[in-house]
Design a protein around this motif. Sequence first.
Motif, PDB file in Angstrom:
ATOM      1  N   TYR A 157       0.822  -1.215   0.000  1.00 54.11           N
ATOM      2  CA  TYR A 157       0.000   0.000   0.000  1.00 54.11           C
ATOM      3  C   TYR A 157       0.856   1.265   0.000  1.00 54.11           C
ATOM      4  N   ASN A 158       0.320   2.274  -0.688  1.00 52.44           N
ATOM      5  CA  ASN A 158       0.945   3.578  -0.849  1.00 52.44           C
ATOM      6  C   ASN A 158       0.578   4.442   0.355  1.00 52.44           C
ATOM      7  N   LYS A 159       1.524   4.667   1.255  1.00 45.69           N
ATOM      8  CA  LYS A 159       1.234   5.395   2.489  1.00 45.69           C
ATOM      9  C   LYS A 159       0.878   6.851   2.206  1.00 45.69           C
ATOM     10  N   ASN A 160       1.455   7.421   1.173  1.00 44.08           N
ATOM     11  CA  ASN A 160       1.153   8.822   0.858  1.00 44.08           C
ATOM     12  C   ASN A 160      -0.306   9.009   0.461  1.00 44.08           C
ATOM     13  N   LEU A 161      -0.831   8.077  -0.350  1.00 45.65           N
ATOM     14  CA  LEU A 161      -2.236   8.180  -0.742  1.00 45.65           C
ATOM     15  C   LEU A 161      -3.154   7.988   0.448  1.00 45.65           C
ATOM     16  N   PHE A 162      -2.805   7.084   1.346  1.00 47.56           N
ATOM     17  CA  PHE A 162      -3.592   6.887   2.566  1.00 47.56           C
ATOM     18  C   PHE A 162      -3.580   8.158   3.398  1.00 47.56           C
ATOM     19  N   ASP A 163      -2.395   8.752   3.562  1.00 49.76           N
ATOM     20  CA  ASP A 163      -2.282   9.969   4.372  1.00 49.76           C
ATOM     21  C   ASP A 163      -3.089  11.118   3.766  1.00 49.76           C
ATOM     22  N   LYS A 164      -2.992  11.264   2.451  1.00 53.91           N
ATOM     23  CA  LYS A 164      -3.696  12.360   1.784  1.00 53.91           C
ATOM     24  C   LYS A 164      -5.205  12.236   1.944  1.00 53.91           C
ATOM     25  N   ALA A 165      -5.703  11.003   1.900  1.00 53.13           N
ATOM     26  CA  ALA A 165      -7.146  10.769   2.039  1.00 53.13           C
ATOM     27  C   ALA A 165      -7.573  10.607   3.493  1.00 53.13           C
ATOM     28  N   GLN A 198      -7.317   7.381 -10.129  1.00 59.56           N
ATOM     29  CA  GLN A 198      -6.650   6.773  -8.987  1.00 59.56           C
ATOM     30  C   GLN A 198      -7.545   5.649  -8.484  1.00 59.56           C
ATOM     31  N   PHE A 199      -6.999   4.450  -8.386  1.00 63.98           N
ATOM     32  CA  PHE A 199      -7.789   3.304  -7.948  1.00 63.98           C
ATOM     33  C   PHE A 199      -7.328   2.812  -6.579  1.00 63.98           C
ATOM     34  N   GLY A 200      -8.308   2.274  -5.853  1.00 61.99           N
ATOM     35  CA  GLY A 200      -8.011   1.781  -4.510  1.00 61.99           C
ATOM     36  C   GLY A 200      -7.271   0.467  -4.508  1.00 61.99           C
ATOM     37  N   LEU A 201      -7.439  -0.328  -5.573  1.00 65.51           N
ATOM     38  CA  LEU A 201      -6.878  -1.672  -5.581  1.00 65.51           C
ATOM     39  C   LEU A 201      -6.475  -2.089  -6.990  1.00 65.51           C
ATOM     40  N   MET A 277      -3.497   0.252  -3.349  1.00 64.16           N
ATOM     41  CA  MET A 277      -3.175  -1.076  -2.837  1.00 64.16           C
ATOM     42  C   MET A 277      -2.964  -2.033  -4.004  1.00 64.16           C
ATOM     43  N   PHE A 278      -2.003  -2.936  -3.826  1.00 63.66           N
ATOM     44  CA  PHE A 278      -1.699  -3.903  -4.874  1.00 63.66           C
ATOM     45  C   PHE A 278      -1.415  -5.257  -4.229  1.00 63.66           C
ATOM     46  N   LEU A 279      -2.048  -6.307  -4.749  1.00 55.77           N
ATOM     47  CA  LEU A 279      -1.833  -7.646  -4.211  1.00 55.77           C
ATOM     48  C   LEU A 279      -0.661  -8.309  -4.924  1.00 55.77           C
ATOM     49  N   ILE A 291      11.352   2.818  -5.825  1.00 53.07           N
ATOM     50  CA  ILE A 291      10.377   3.915  -5.785  1.00 53.07           C
ATOM     51  C   ILE A 291      10.937   5.072  -4.961  1.00 53.07           C
ATOM     52  N   LYS A 292      10.931   6.261  -5.531  1.00 49.48           N
ATOM     53  CA  LYS A 292      11.458   7.454  -4.846  1.00 49.48           C
ATOM     54  C   LYS A 292      10.366   8.465  -4.480  1.00 49.48           C
ATOM     55  N   ASP A 293       9.217   8.379  -5.146  1.00 47.72           N
ATOM     56  CA  ASP A 293       8.225   9.452  -5.037  1.00 47.72           C
ATOM     57  C   ASP A 293       7.230   9.287  -3.897  1.00 47.72           C
ATOM     58  N   PHE A 294       7.173   8.111  -3.282  1.00 48.31           N
ATOM     59  CA  PHE A 294       6.242   7.928  -2.166  1.00 48.31           C
ATOM     60  C   PHE A 294       6.727   6.804  -1.266  1.00 48.31           C
ATOM     61  N   ASP A 295       6.157   6.773  -0.078  1.00 42.89           N
ATOM     62  CA  ASP A 295       6.497   5.736   0.896  1.00 42.89           C
ATOM     63  C   ASP A 295       5.474   4.605   0.784  1.00 42.89           C
ATOM     64  N   TRP A 296       5.909   3.392   1.077  1.00 35.12           N
ATOM     65  CA  TRP A 296       5.009   2.237   0.967  1.00 35.12           C
ATOM     66  C   TRP A 296       5.375   1.193   2.015  1.00 35.12           C
ATOM     67  N   ASP A 297       4.443   0.295   2.243  1.00 34.88           N
ATOM     68  CA  ASP A 297       4.681  -0.796   3.186  1.00 34.88           C
ATOM     69  C   ASP A 297       3.760  -1.952   2.808  1.00 34.88           C
ATOM     70  N   VAL A 298       3.766  -3.004   3.615  1.00 27.34           N
ATOM     71  CA  VAL A 298       2.918  -4.170   3.358  1.00 27.34           C
ATOM     72  C   VAL A 298       2.021  -4.437   4.556  1.00 27.34           C
ATOM     73  N   ALA A 299       0.886  -5.057   4.265  1.00 28.66           N
ATOM     74  CA  ALA A 299      -0.081  -5.442   5.290  1.00 28.66           C
ATOM     75  C   ALA A 299      -0.590  -6.840   4.965  1.00 28.66           C
ATOM     76  N   PRO A 300      -1.115  -7.555   5.968  1.00 21.05           N
ATOM     77  CA  PRO A 300      -1.671  -8.880   5.678  1.00 21.05           C
ATOM     78  C   PRO A 300      -2.950  -8.774   4.867  1.00 21.05           C
ATOM     79  N   LEU A 301      -3.329  -9.867   4.235  1.00 18.66           N
ATOM     80  CA  LEU A 301      -4.631  -9.915   3.580  1.00 18.66           C
ATOM     81  C   LEU A 301      -5.729  -9.676   4.599  1.00 18.66           C
TER      82      LEU A 301
END
Length: 430
Positions: A157-165, A198-201, A277-279, A291-301
């Motif tokens: 998941y893209n943390k920047n998009l989460f933060d912005k929303a 912009q898509f959520g998934l 989000m991307f599976l 990736i340089k333009d945003f922060d990202w991390d992983v989460a469980p299903l």
Amino acid sequence: MLRKLLYIGLVLVAGGLLVRGVGGQATAQQAAPSGSFTFMIFGEPAEKEAYDKLIAAFSQRYPQVKVEVLYIPSQTSYRTRLAADLAAGTPADVFLLNYRRYAQFAARGVLEPLDAYVAQSKVIKLADFYPEAVQPFYYNKRLMGIPQNLSSLVVYYNKNLFDKAKVPYPKPGWTWNDFLQTAKALTKDTDGDGTPDQFGLGTEASIFRVAPFIWQNRGDLVDDPENPKRLTLDAPATKEALQWFMDLQVKHKVVPNKLLEKARPSEDRFLDGTLAMFLNSRRGVPTYRDIKDFDWDVAPLPRGKEQAGILHADAFFMAAASRNKPAAWAFIEFANSREGQTILAQSGRTVPSLKSVAQSPAFLDPNNKPRNSRVFLDTIPYIRAVPLMETWADIETLVSEDLERAFHGDVSLEEAIRTATNRTQRFFPK
């Protein structure tokens, strides 16, 4: 006396060169590797770089051995080439293959069983590996490959998009509904042209992607995972999970439609920052680290009625037709030693199958993305494998084609299930 000593020496030499392996095959015992062997790999450039480092370390350990690399970037082209080479009796000595795809070759006797090699090894001890990674590589009770990794499907998941929303980051224990609502909140028409840009998934609708959600809903893919005779996509629990997954695109529109996906695949959208989000499994990490333009991390299903993940695992195999088995085994052994797996773990490419490496800073280093790599280890107890069948690759391909059609609204789910069931029945034993 001299004659007696010479006799003893000859016996020791003969005994040191050969040992009778499983099923009567002779295998090299403690033979010093030399000469050359071929190693065939596939993957993105970042993945190849990881294997180049592994080969360099091996060459330092065994300077008398030359490794000839066959690099085929496309996984599809790689599988086509491997199948052709094995059929012709001219395969690479060592190659990587997923557990879903090796049974057809094991059944034809073109893979070298590795039980005897492991029994002689002072480096490889199967108890040091996660059993979830090792077990799928047994075929007819013989070990055919040494797993170099295991992974499950996770949510990048893209943390920047989460933060912005102002949407909370995914947390362990989140539900299917949490997942859907998050995807909805992050699907946006930012330029006001009436079409989301912009898509959520982002995901494919292959059976391999859908399977963990089916298991989470207490459904199954087949009637008997150990001895499957037919698909069970029409079973109520399975169909319910499939409908929920199809609705992500058909009903809720949180995933790009067929035309948009063809124009720009979801993974590219994640890389350019327009997908929240991307599976994917672990294999995307080396690429995502660029990736340089945003922060990202992983989460469980997200969790359904119960927790479940799906096994992603590749193993090193040796061709039965290998002309330099001592050197081929030396490489497989080194690659699956603590040193070898540490090299691959540091690349980000793999979740190590060796417990000690998976639980070390080489994999869990918080200074390297993803920072939440422990997610991959936390899901291991819930990982399940698809059926081990000679024809599973064919079944998976056909089912995925039909599910993709339903996912993009070209056919109903009922029609997709009916077609997939009919088209695949010939690949099941009667």
